[in-house]
Design a protein around this motif. Structure first.
Motif, short mmCIF file in Angstrom:
data_model
loop_
_atom_site.label_atom_id
_atom_site.label_comp_id
_atom_site.label_asym_id
_atom_site.label_seq_id
_atom_site.Cartn_x
_atom_site.Cartn_y
_atom_site.Cartn_z
N ILE A 157 0.83 -1.20 0.00
CA ILE A 157 0.00 0.00 0.00
C ILE A 157 0.86 1.25 0.00
N LEU A 158 1.95 1.23 0.76
CA LEU A 158 2.83 2.39 0.80
C LEU A 158 3.40 2.68 -0.58
N ILE A 159 3.81 1.64 -1.28
CA ILE A 159 4.37 1.84 -2.61
C ILE A 159 3.33 2.40 -3.55
N LEU A 160 2.10 1.90 -3.40
CA LEU A 160 1.04 2.32 -4.32
C LEU A 160 0.61 3.75 -4.13
N VAL A 161 0.38 4.16 -2.89
CA VAL A 161 -0.24 5.47 -2.68
C VAL A 161 0.47 6.36 -1.69
N GLY A 162 1.56 5.91 -1.12
CA GLY A 162 2.29 6.77 -0.20
C GLY A 162 1.58 6.98 1.11
N ILE B 100 -6.72 -5.67 3.26
CA ILE B 100 -6.41 -4.73 2.19
C ILE B 100 -5.94 -5.48 0.95
N LYS B 101 -6.58 -5.22 -0.14
CA LYS B 101 -6.20 -5.87 -1.39
C LYS B 101 -6.00 -4.82 -2.47
N GLN B 102 -5.23 -5.16 -3.47
CA GLN B 102 -4.99 -4.25 -4.57
C GLN B 102 -5.68 -4.78 -5.82
N GLU B 103 -6.17 -3.87 -6.61
CA GLU B 103 -6.79 -4.24 -7.87
C GLU B 103 -6.38 -3.20 -8.90
N LEU B 104 -5.55 -3.57 -9.84
CA LEU B 104 -5.04 -2.66 -10.85
C LEU B 104 -5.42 -3.19 -12.22
N THR C 43 -8.29 7.20 -3.94
CA THR C 43 -9.59 6.94 -3.35
C THR C 43 -9.78 5.44 -3.18
N PHE C 44 -10.30 5.05 -2.01
CA PHE C 44 -10.48 3.64 -1.70
C PHE C 44 -11.97 3.31 -1.57
N TRP C 45 -12.24 2.01 -1.59
CA TRP C 45 -13.58 1.47 -1.39
C TRP C 45 -13.51 0.42 -0.29
N ILE C 46 -14.54 0.37 0.55
CA ILE C 46 -14.63 -0.64 1.60
C ILE C 46 -15.96 -1.35 1.49
N ASP C 47 -15.94 -2.69 1.66
CA ASP C 47 -17.21 -3.41 1.67
C ASP C 47 -17.61 -3.69 3.11
N LYS C 48 -18.78 -4.29 3.31
CA LYS C 48 -19.29 -4.48 4.66
C LYS C 48 -18.46 -5.46 5.47
N GLY C 49 -17.63 -6.28 4.80
CA GLY C 49 -16.72 -7.17 5.50
C GLY C 49 -15.37 -6.54 5.78
N LYS D 213 -9.91 -1.61 -0.95
CA LYS D 213 -9.06 -1.61 -2.14
C LYS D 213 -9.13 -0.26 -2.84
N PRO D 214 -8.05 0.12 -3.53
CA PRO D 214 -8.02 1.39 -4.25
C PRO D 214 -8.85 1.32 -5.52
N ILE D 215 -9.54 2.41 -5.85
CA ILE D 215 -10.37 2.41 -7.06
C ILE D 215 -10.09 3.59 -7.97
N PHE D 216 -9.32 4.60 -7.48
CA PHE D 216 -9.09 5.81 -8.29
C PHE D 216 -7.88 6.55 -7.74
N THR D 217 -7.13 7.18 -8.65
CA THR D 217 -6.02 8.01 -8.20
C THR D 217 -5.94 9.28 -9.04
#
Length: 413
Positions: A9-14, A35-39, A272-278, A282-286
């Motif tokens: 996460i640090l590498i992705l978004v600082g 936390i998961k990544q989706e690119l 910008t991140f998204w969170i689900d109810k569980g 994950k990141p969805i926009f930068t």
């Protein structure tokens, strides 16, 4: 595992992880491991110059006209604020205390007012959240004793509690059956002429992690989401000109319903991140450049909708020289075509509405749907001027001037 995930996460978004004391059945390390990544994710140069485009709503997705039910004791005033959840439309008066809710078809769901200073009463309303599964409506208040009060859909009190004094909750949603998610703005300063403005000496540094999960039943802090931003500020944009002070509010929604969760629209973040109810995150926009690179004339971002085909982004200029009294900070809506790679600055029209200049008002978003609110007098004027057609014309024929508004729902495909 925790260090590996957080390093990614640090590498992705600082961003950095927050260290929290938590009180729940889920440990901090368990939360971090979600936390998961989706690119790839959509990226936007906010300083880019993009062509203007008029978008006919019907060409972007499906349209539905929703007539909000009118009852004599459930009329929406001009000063009522909207909150759209995945399960309904809610309107509330900050100072009046009125709460009116509708289901997704516009049928009246609830209507009550418990303004007062007694038990199970509130003196103001900061935000309202709806939990359809439990049949509960949550009212968030501010002031000397900020609290959360729960009511059923009949407006009957269920329970209430004070918000921990370590928090200053400015937004609230129902994350799942057992938890609330709030947006914490404790000790965050406004901006003054492009700089962080601390209003008193030795002010505590705000917590860099803005999102907090609370236990629904007692308000205890379960955890802070492990997303951290240095240099957070309030959405109050201040300037002083010739000895006069001006304050503009960057209107946005910090928690936007999206799929089975919420978009975390923290405007001081570059991702910008998204969170689900569980609690999967994950990141969805930068965006580029960083919002912190120019706090005088830069831009904030809000993700309105995101599909496989389009990303709909609202930008808000921090440049107070572009602001208009009575209107506010300058805004644009950008539509990113994810398949073609095109970006355009958009205004929206409805092929059945030619009233005024034909431009639809500022939208509110939820679950990849944009909602445009049209008041009855606007529609009746358009009817008089023969500026309506199709289903919207038919609906307006039975509309009265003092009825509740009509919502145009655009499902972004």
């Amino acid at each position: 595992m925790r260090e590996t995930v957080l390093l990614s996460i640090l590498i992705l978004v600082g961003w950095t992880a927050c260290t929290q004391k938590t009180r729940n059945t889920q440990s901090t390390s368990e939360t971090d491991s979600n936390i998961k990544q989706e690119l790839p994710i959509p990226a936007l140069d906010v300083n880019g110059v993009y062509p203007q485009k008029e978008v006919v709503a019907q060409n972007l997705g499906n349209i539905r006209y929703i007539r909000l039910e009118t009852q004599s004791k459930a009329l929406l005033g001009d000063k009522m604020s909207p909150t759209i959840s995945k399960d309904g439309f809610f309107f509330y008066g900050f100072s009046s205390g009125d709460i009116v809710g509708f289901d997704l078809d516009g049928k009246l769901l609830t209507n009550f007012n418990h303004k007062g200073q007694g038990a199970n009463e509130y003196t103001n309303i900061q935000k309202v959240a709806f939990d359809k599964e439990n049949g509960e409506i949550f009212v968030l208040t501010q002031g000397k004793s900020p609290s959360i009060l729960a009511y059923d859909t009949e407006g009957e009190p269920l329970y209430s509690y004070s918000i921990p004094d370590t928090l200053s909750a400015w937004n609230i949603v129902s994350l799942n059956k057992k938890a609330l998610l709030i947006w914490d703005m404790k000790n965050t300063p406004p901006l003054l002429n492009g700089k962080l403005a601390f209003t008193w000496e030795e002010r505590p540094v705000p917590n860099p992690c803005p999102y907090v999960i609370l236990n629904k039943k007692d308000g205890s802090i379960i955890s802070r989401l492990p997303l951290s931003i240095e240099g957070r500020f309030r959405h109050f944009i201040m300037t002083r000109v010739d000895g006069y002070s001006y304050v503009y509010i960057a209107q946005h929604n910090s928690l936007t319903p999206y799929m089975d969760g919420f978009i975390l629209n923290e405007y001081t973040s570059d991702t910008t991140f998204w969170i689900d109810k569980g609690q999967t995150i994950k990141p969805i926009f930068t965006r580029t450049p960083s919002v912190h690179s120019d706090l005088l004339k830069g831009k904030l971002c809000e993700v309105l909708a995101l599909t496989d085909s389009y990303a709909c982004i609202r930008t808000i200029s921090l440049n107070t020289e572009e602001a208009k009294p009575g209107v506010g900070l300058k805004e644009h809506i950008l539509l990113i075509d994810r398949k073609e790679g095109n970006i355009a600055e958009c205004i929206f029209r409805d092929e059945n509405f030619k009233g005024k200049d034909g431009i639809l008002p500022r939208p509110i978003s939820s679950n990849n749907k944009l909602y445009f609110m049209l008041y009855p007098h606007v529609l009746k004027d358009a009817e008089t001027n023969h500026s309506l057609s199709g289903e919207l014309e038919t609906l307006t024929q039975s509309l009265k001037d003092d009825d509740n508004p009509v919502l145009i729902e655009l499902s972004v495909d």
